[in-house]
Design a protein around this motif. Structure first.
Motif, PDB file in Angstrom:
ATOM      1  N   ILE A 382      30.230  47.162  39.867  1.00  0.00           N
ATOM      2  CA  ILE A 382      28.969  47.071  39.140  1.00  0.00           C
ATOM      3  C   ILE A 382      28.179  47.107  37.869  1.00  0.00           C
ATOM      4  N   GLY A 383      28.844  49.222  38.098  1.00  0.00           N
ATOM      5  CA  GLY A 383      28.717  49.429  36.705  1.00  0.00           C
ATOM      6  C   GLY A 383      29.909  49.303  35.824  1.00  0.00           C
ATOM      7  N   SER A 384      31.177  48.554  36.096  1.00  0.00           N
ATOM      8  CA  SER A 384      32.055  47.619  35.298  1.00  0.00           C
ATOM      9  C   SER A 384      31.536  46.740  33.994  1.00  0.00           C
ATOM     10  N   LEU A 385      30.656  46.118  35.302  1.00  0.00           N
ATOM     11  CA  LEU A 385      29.960  44.991  34.428  1.00  0.00           C
ATOM     12  C   LEU A 385      28.554  44.861  33.606  1.00  0.00           C
ATOM     13  N   VAL A 386      28.092  46.443  33.513  1.00  0.00           N
ATOM     14  CA  VAL A 386      27.103  46.368  33.371  1.00  0.00           C
ATOM     15  C   VAL A 386      28.028  46.990  32.039  1.00  0.00           C
ATOM     16  N   GLY A 398      18.914  56.402  43.404  1.00  0.00           N
ATOM     17  CA  GLY A 398      19.444  56.734  44.768  1.00  0.00           C
ATOM     18  C   GLY A 398      21.130  56.991  44.385  1.00  0.00           C
ATOM     19  N   LYS A 399      21.483  57.885  45.629  1.00  0.00           N
ATOM     20  CA  LYS A 399      22.703  58.438  45.521  1.00  0.00           C
ATOM     21  C   LYS A 399      23.804  57.611  45.054  1.00  0.00           C
ATOM     22  N   LYS A 400      23.636  56.572  46.193  1.00  0.00           N
ATOM     23  CA  LYS A 400      24.876  55.560  46.317  1.00  0.00           C
ATOM     24  C   LYS A 400      24.492  54.605  44.617  1.00  0.00           C
ATOM     25  N   ALA A 401      23.661  54.342  44.112  1.00  0.00           N
ATOM     26  CA  ALA A 401      23.903  53.944  42.549  1.00  0.00           C
ATOM     27  C   ALA A 401      23.661  54.114  41.492  1.00  0.00           C
ATOM     28  N   GLU A 402      24.497  55.635  41.933  1.00  0.00           N
ATOM     29  CA  GLU A 402      24.450  56.882  40.542  1.00  0.00           C
ATOM     30  C   GLU A 402      25.935  56.355  40.310  1.00  0.00           C
ATOM     31  N   GLU A 403      26.848  55.705  41.953  1.00  0.00           N
ATOM     32  CA  GLU A 403      28.332  55.208  41.499  1.00  0.00           C
ATOM     33  C   GLU A 403      28.361  54.192  40.185  1.00  0.00           C
ATOM     34  N   ILE A 404      26.514  53.248  40.181  1.00  0.00           N
ATOM     35  CA  ILE A 404      27.176  52.991  39.126  1.00  0.00           C
ATOM     36  C   ILE A 404      26.437  53.327  37.974  1.00  0.00           C
ATOM     37  N   ASP A 411      33.458  53.933  31.608  1.00  0.00           N
ATOM     38  CA  ASP A 411      33.977  51.736  30.899  1.00  0.00           C
ATOM     39  C   ASP A 411      33.588  52.070  29.586  1.00  0.00           C
ATOM     40  N   GLY A 412      32.797  53.341  29.047  1.00  0.00           N
ATOM     41  CA  GLY A 412      32.728  53.580  27.632  1.00  0.00           C
ATOM     42  C   GLY A 412      30.892  52.788  27.235  1.00  0.00           C
ATOM     43  N   SER A 413      29.866  52.295  28.263  1.00  0.00           N
ATOM     44  CA  SER A 413      28.530  51.552  28.141  1.00  0.00           C
ATOM     45  C   SER A 413      28.760  52.633  27.175  1.00  0.00           C
ATOM     46  N   THR A 414      26.976  51.488  26.256  1.00  0.00           N
ATOM     47  CA  THR A 414      27.298  52.056  25.052  1.00  0.00           C
ATOM     48  C   THR A 414      25.374  52.465  25.438  1.00  0.00           C
ATOM     49  N   ALA A 415      25.137  52.091  26.628  1.00  0.00           N
ATOM     50  CA  ALA A 415      23.643  52.284  27.351  1.00  0.00           C
ATOM     51  C   ALA A 415      22.678  53.898  26.982  1.00  0.00           C
ATOM     52  N   ASN A 416      22.029  54.151  26.814  1.00  0.00           N
ATOM     53  CA  ASN A 416      21.218  54.900  27.053  1.00  0.00           C
ATOM     54  C   ASN A 416      21.343  55.347  28.566  1.00  0.00           C
ATOM     55  N   ILE A 417      21.578  56.126  29.446  1.00  0.00           N
ATOM     56  CA  ILE A 417      21.778  56.149  31.203  1.00  0.00           C
ATOM     57  C   ILE A 417      21.262  57.413  31.222  1.00  0.00           C
ATOM     58  N   ARG A 418      20.686  57.171  32.693  1.00  0.00           N
ATOM     59  CA  ARG A 418      19.381  58.184  33.392  1.00  0.00           C
ATOM     60  C   ARG A 418      19.747  57.411  34.286  1.00  0.00           C
TER      61      ARG A 418
END
Length: 460
Positions: A382-386, A398-404, A411-418
């Motif tokens: 899912i992280g790659s899809l994002v 969440g701890k699991k979602a942190e992997e996203i 993968d070089g996402s340009t998003a602001n990630i929190r």
């Protein structure tokens, strides 16, 4: 439930009445200790190990207790209770289910799939309810233990029934099919979910395929022509009719010219060399897929497609299913917290692809549960899809979602990630992100009250 005389039940089960009146009719049936005893004139299956509360049972009398207990203290049984002794409670239970189900020669539809089960079930019910008395499972309350009470909800006035299969472990759908004995079975799609109960994806596909053997002889199987995992199902032994739905040119129920309309999706329905203009409330191509499956089912029951199409226009989507609302500072909130699995996340992202152009897209993604040993793998996917998308802000909870988030960064996402480990820690810390240009998608596990409440707080 259709009322049945106590003596008729005794004949069906070959049981022995050891005490109590017999000149009355059963109007409800439950498995003692598994289901709530709330109605009078009930049948209760009580096993050897059950400690029976005779006083409580008698208060809801007349009651019929069917048991395989070898010895019963008759002095404990009160006057308003009838006791029938059988050799095997399990065999009697299944014998009664088979007897009751076959009192009714009506279409019974059961639906499974990773996504779209509840929506498709409700669409079918809505299409049919304009003409028939339809009995259906409630919301997405599809646990196997509910199947027996749902079956008992069919009565002499029921013209059709529609039930949703729950799948927590292998064998669940087989068990439910033994109760429902569907005449029509639908597999919406097979993505990734409940791997902890099925071992791996192959086990999950096999578990979904249990519906194929569960359909009554001569019944109908409805499959998604475009779903890759559905193509792995073993259908060669199926003795009945198979109908395919989807955009695929060879599908029996096909959609073309799919477009986003006012509050839903416009499309052309193709079937039997005919074309129909159709509309389904709710955004996303997956919603069109749900509608195609519903059309296939009701058409198989003999419903005029023109009537079904008109009925579908007035269908109301369930809350928290890609539900659009105005939110903080004028932003648009898309609440999709009903369920959370990789398939539904991908479907939601495709909706964002279409309606998010020119918008400040903010994704709020929570943990995906029940992925077993494949937890990190699918969160990372899912992280790659994002990362492939033009996302303004990605927020994981969440701890699991942190992997996203971690994979999106890799993968070089340009998003602001929190990243937040708990939803309670967010408070008002994100409010500055929201304005009238913001499109906010929030997805999280339906079991998370915190995520649901957070979604509510985002809405005006």
């Amino acid at each position: 439930m259709k009322p049945i005389a106590v003596n008729d039940i005794r004949k069906v089960l070959g049981g022995k009445i050891i005490t109590g009146p017999v000149n009355w009719k059963v109007e409800d049936a439950i498995y003692y200790k598994r289901h709530d005893h709330t109605k009078r004139n009930s049948l209760l299956f009580a096993s050897k190990g059950d400690e029976i509360n005779w006083v409580a049972i008698d208060k809801k009398g007349p009651s019929l207790v069917i048991t395989d207990k070898s010895s019963i203290e008759l002095k404990d049984v009160l006057p308003n209770t009838t006791v029938m002794q059988v050799t095997s409670l399990v065999q009697s239970y299944w014998k009664f289910i088979d007897y009751y189900r076959n009192l009714f020669h009506i279409p019974v539809v059961t639906i499974t799939g990773t996504c779209g089960k509840t929506t498709t079930k409700d669409m079918i019910k809505h299409m049919l309810s304009g003409m028939w008395n339809v009995h259906a499972s409630l919301s997405s309350k599809n646990e196997p233990r509910r199947s027996f009470p749902y079956l008992m909800g069919i009565d002499e006035h029921t013209k059709a029934a529609v039930f949703e299969h729950g799948l927590g472990n292998s064998g669940n759908i087989k068990h439910q099919c033994m109760i429902y004995q569907p005449t029509i079975g639908i597999i919406m799609n097979i993505g990734v979910h409940h791997l902890d109960g099925c071992g791996n994806l192959e086990g999950y596909i096999k578990a979904k395929g249990e519906i194929i053997e569960g359909i009554k002889d001569g019944g109908t199987l409805i499959l998604n022509a475009d779903d890759q995992n559905s193509k792995k199902l073993k259908i060669y032994g199926f003795r009945g009719k198979i109908i395919y739905f989807g955009p695929d040119e060879k599908a029996d129920f096909r959609a073309s010219r799919i477009a986003y309309g006012d509050g839903g999706m416009d499309f052309i329905l193709h079937t039997n060399d005919k074309e129909y203009n159709a509309f389904v409330p709710g955004y996303g191509e997956h919603q069109v897929s749900n509608a195609l499956a519903a059309f296939a089912a009701v058409h198989e029951m003999g419903v005029d497609l023109k009537i079904a199409i008109q009925r579908l226009r007035t269908y109301q989507n369930m809350g928290r299913h890609l539900e659009f609302s105005k939110g903080k500072n004028g932003c648009t909130v898309i609440d999709d917290t009903w369920t959370n699995n990789p398939t539904s996340v991908e479907a939601a992202l495709r909706v964002i692809d279409s309606i998010g152009k020119g918008k400040k897209v903010i994704l709020i993604l929570g943990d995906i549960n029940r992925l077993g040993n494949f937890e990190k793998k699918y969160h990372r996917e899912i992280g790659s899809l994002v990362a492939e998308r033009n996302i303004h802000t990605l927020i994981t909870i969440g701890k699991k979602a942190e992997e996203i988030a971690r994979q999106a960064m890799r993968d070089g996402s340009t998003a602001n990630i929190r990243i937040f480990d708990k939803v309670e820690k967010i408070g008002n810390r994100l409010d500055h992100l929201f304005d009238d240009e913001s499109l906010v998608l929030i997805k999280g596990p339906m079991s998370s009250r915190g995520m649901i409440e957070f979604a509510k707080s985002l809405k005006r």
